[in-house]
Every structure is written in C-alpha cells, then in structure tokens.
Scaffold this active site. Structure first.
Site, PDB file in Angstrom:
ATOM      1  N   ASN A 210       0.845  -1.191   0.000  1.00  0.00           N
ATOM      2  CA  ASN A 210       0.000   0.000   0.000  1.00  0.00           C
ATOM      3  C   ASN A 210       0.882   1.244   0.000  1.00  0.00           C
ATOM      4  O   ASN A 210       2.107   1.149  -0.059  1.00  0.00           O
ATOM      5  CB  ASN A 210      -0.961  -0.012   1.193  1.00  0.00           C
ATOM      6  CG  ASN A 210      -0.229  -0.143   2.516  1.00  0.00           C
ATOM      7  OD1 ASN A 210       0.557   0.726   2.890  1.00  0.00           O
ATOM      8  ND2 ASN A 210      -0.467  -1.248   3.225  1.00  0.00           N
ATOM      9  N   LYS A 337     -14.254  -0.281  15.239  1.00  0.00           N
ATOM     10  CA  LYS A 337     -12.970  -0.987  15.322  1.00  0.00           C
ATOM     11  C   LYS A 337     -12.450  -0.982  16.756  1.00  0.00           C
ATOM     12  O   LYS A 337     -11.955  -2.001  17.255  1.00  0.00           O
ATOM     13  CB  LYS A 337     -11.963  -0.321  14.385  1.00  0.00           C
ATOM     14  CG  LYS A 337     -10.600  -0.992  14.342  1.00  0.00           C
ATOM     15  CD  LYS A 337      -9.702  -0.331  13.289  1.00  0.00           C
ATOM     16  CE  LYS A 337      -8.341  -1.012  13.241  1.00  0.00           C
ATOM     17  NZ  LYS A 337      -7.466  -0.408  12.197  1.00  0.00           N
TER      18      LYS A 337
END
Length: 401
Positions: A210, A337
């Site tokens: 990424n 999360k």
C-alpha cells in the site's frame, strides 16, 4: 537536563535595540537541539540584518506577509503549522500592543494568531514604557489568553535608564523555552510502535502493498522518546532514517511484524499500531517469477493475522492504541474498530483528504477512547504525534486513578 531535541522553534524578532541579542539566542536554541526559523519585522531589520540570522539559523529568514515563493502563497500558515513554539525576542511595547489588540498587519503578528503552538514573549523596552499602565494591561491580557512571558530583567538600559525592561539573557530565554515542553510524560514507559506498510510476496519479484510512507509511525517514535519512553519501532519497508534513541526492527510481511510484536510484548507497556498492515496475502508463493500468459488471471488471497487485535487480546495486554485510516464514515468505522478489538484508544484519520495522510508531511485526526474523543486539527505529523502521546499519557493516568 533541558533540551529542545526535535523541536521547531519559530523566533520572531521585533524592532528594538535588544534585537542584537537574538543572534546569540539562535545559537543557544540550536545548541539545545532545536531547529530554528526566523521572522523579522521591518523595524528589526534596522538593528540586525537578515543575513546574520540566516547564517546562524541555517535557514532563510522570513520578512514578508505575502510570500510568492511560499507554497500556495500562504507562508504564514506554513510557518504557523511548522512551529512547535513561537518565541518573540525582543517583544517591544508596540508588538505587545498589537498582539493584545489581535492585529495581523505583518507576518509576525499574523503567525501569532494563526499558530496553535505555545507562544513565549521576551519583552524589551525602556523602563518607563514597561511600567506604563497601557503596557501592563496588554501584558495581563496576553497572559489571560495563555501566552507565556520570560523577563524582563532589571538593570542599566541602552538609553541610560535603570530599571525593569531589559530583555532577559539568551541562555535564560532558551532554558525557559525548553521548560515549556513536558519531556517526562511517558518517563520509564516501554513503548512499541509499528510503522509503514507490509509487503506480501506473490513471487520473488512481485508483492502486494500500500501507499504508507511510515512517516506517522516514525513521528510517534520521536514523540515517545521526547516524552521519556524507551521506544522500539517495528517498521515495514520505508525510506526513513531511524529517530535518535529509538531501537528499530525491520520486517517485510504482516506475519513477520506480528512475530516481532509478540516477541516484544513481555516488555511493552504501550503498544501503538500505526502500521498499514495488508489485510490479505497470496494463498501461495510462487518460487519462480510468474510469467505473463492468459488475458485474465485470478489470485487467491487469505486473511492476514490482525496484529492489534492479537495484542489487545493477550494476557496482561499493554495499553493498546490502534489506527483507522478510512476514506468514508471515518468516526463510525473507527468507533466500531475500537470496540470490536477492545482497544484503549484509536486514532482515526481520513486518508482520502488532500494534503494529509499517506505520503504527506501533515495529518489531521480524531482520537477516540471509551467515553471521550478529541479532534486534532491539521498540523505536521510530528505535532500530531506529540498530541497523541500526550493523550495516551493522560488516559493512562486517568485509568490508574
């Protein structure tokens, strides 16, 4: 011993005879470890030249509000965001009056309004000017607004008068500047930080990864060291120098990063998962380069281990901080999360925004913890990191009380 390592000090010099002392002040600040940039008013340039300050600071001196060479032409905003401290020495009676009135009619006063950094003023003027009710009222106003003062000292002045109004000596000003920063927020704590991307190999020459540069994680490591922590950085492949006094462990894949983190866990009080870990890896690794063939090809992926959730679920888990880099529904995803992975804190940042996030020197974030949150406006990643470290220290203290 006080220091200014990794601190950005923006020194403003206004037009008084004490401006000659600012040359020595630059040297003192740099000896304490600070990076120094200088703003000079037009009056200041009548007492000492910009070339002198440029030679001593090693940086161009800023004199004009409208700077065509600055990015987007907004030099005052760039300087305001860069600064960890705005130090004005000398601060003349006129400068104090303009600051108290909220004026923004030159570069120095504009930056003073635009910065979120602490502001430290070292007054310098004739003793009668210092004792005048207008000046004393301006000082009181500025103190109420949170500005800090050092001096003035008393003694013989350039005009021959004797009394308070002399600018404090440069060494004392530099020490006062260093004392403004809390360097012991995490004293004695052991911090492990993950940073950068991971690479998941397809074959000997290709991998999945990424855009993470690692800058945020490395900034957190610098901030943790400044706060007195013993800091270990577990880093994916990045092109960054290791911060001073930081132990660095280099890894490639998510599994390697997890293995290193688990090995460090017994000696970890705070775990900050800043790395952009690949969620998936190829199901198989081709030992030879995959050759081009059909027009279409499919790739089977399997889930990588969840590093931050594994750490948070471990026995005697450290204070665990996660990061949520999102492109939509930022706070909603971050809150979920944090709850699902039982984290003590999470830092949510929008990586879809221009000029922040991946491969940027700046960031903006919202820090969430059970029962609270704080918005961190756009600033340098190092400034954001220091604020995150301060919030971690605060939450740890609150949870222990």
């Amino acid at each position: 011993m006080a220091h200014l390592f990794n601190r950005n000090v923006l020194l403003g010099i206004s037009g008084g005879i004490a401006a000659y002392k600012s040359a020595e002040l630059v040297r003192q600040l740099r000896e304490l470890g600070a990076e120094v940039r200088v703003i000079m008013t037009r009056g200041a340039q009548e007492f000492i030249t910009p070339l002198t300050l440029q030679a001593l600071s090693g940086k161009p001196v800023h004199t004009e509000l409208l700077d065509a060479e600055a990015e987007l032409g907004m030099g005052h905003i760039e300087l305001a965001r860069w600064a960890d401290l705005l130090l004005v020495a000398p601060a003349t009676a006129d400068l104090l009056a303009r600051l108290a009135a909220g004026r923004a009619d030159d570069l120095l006063t504009t930056v003073a309004l635009a910065t979120a950094a602490p502001r430290l003023l070292a007054p310098a003027m004739n003793q009668q000017m210092w004792n005048d009710p207008a000046t004393l009222a301006n000082v009181a106003t500025l103190q109420q607004r949170g500005m800090h003062f050092v001096g003035p000292a008393a003694g013989v002045q350039a005009c021959g008068d004797v009394g308070p109004g002399r600018m404090e000596e440069p060494a004392a000003i530099a020490q006062h500047a260093a004392a403004l920063f809390d360097s012991g927020l995490l004293a004695g704590q052991r911090v492990v930080i993950t940073a950068g991307p991971t690479r998941e190999a397809l074959d000997p020459v290709r991998y999945i990864s990424n855009h993470s540069s690692g800058r945020m994680g490395f900034a957190l490591a610098r901030a943790a060291v400044d706060a007195g922590a013993r800091t270990t950085l577990v880093s994916g492949p990045v092109q960054l120098a290791t911060p001073a006094h930081v132990r660095r462990v280099d890894v490639e894949s998510a599994q390697q990063m997890l293995d290193q983190c688990l090995e460090l866990l017994p000696e970890c009080d705070i775990f900050i998962a800043c790395a952009a870990v690949a969620d998936y890896r190829p199901a198989t690794f081709a030992s030879q380069k995959i050759k081009k063939g059909a027009e279409r090809s499919s790739l089977e992926l399997v889930r990588n281990p969840d590093i931050v959730a594994t750490v948070a679920a471990s026995s005697a888990a450290p204070f665990t901080v996660g990061f949520a880099a999102e492109t939509s529904k930022l706070l909603e995803y971050a809150q979920a999360k944090m709850e699902n992975k039982q984290l003590d804190m999470i830092v949510a940042n929008d990586v879809a925004g221009a000029g922040i996030g991946f491969n940027s020197d700046e960031n903006a974030a919202t820090v969430l913890w059970p029962g609270g949150s704080e918005v961190l406006e756009q600033a340098s990643k190092l400034n954001i990191a220091r604020r995150i470290i301060a919030l971690i220290a605060k939450q740890m203290k609150n949870s222990s009380e």
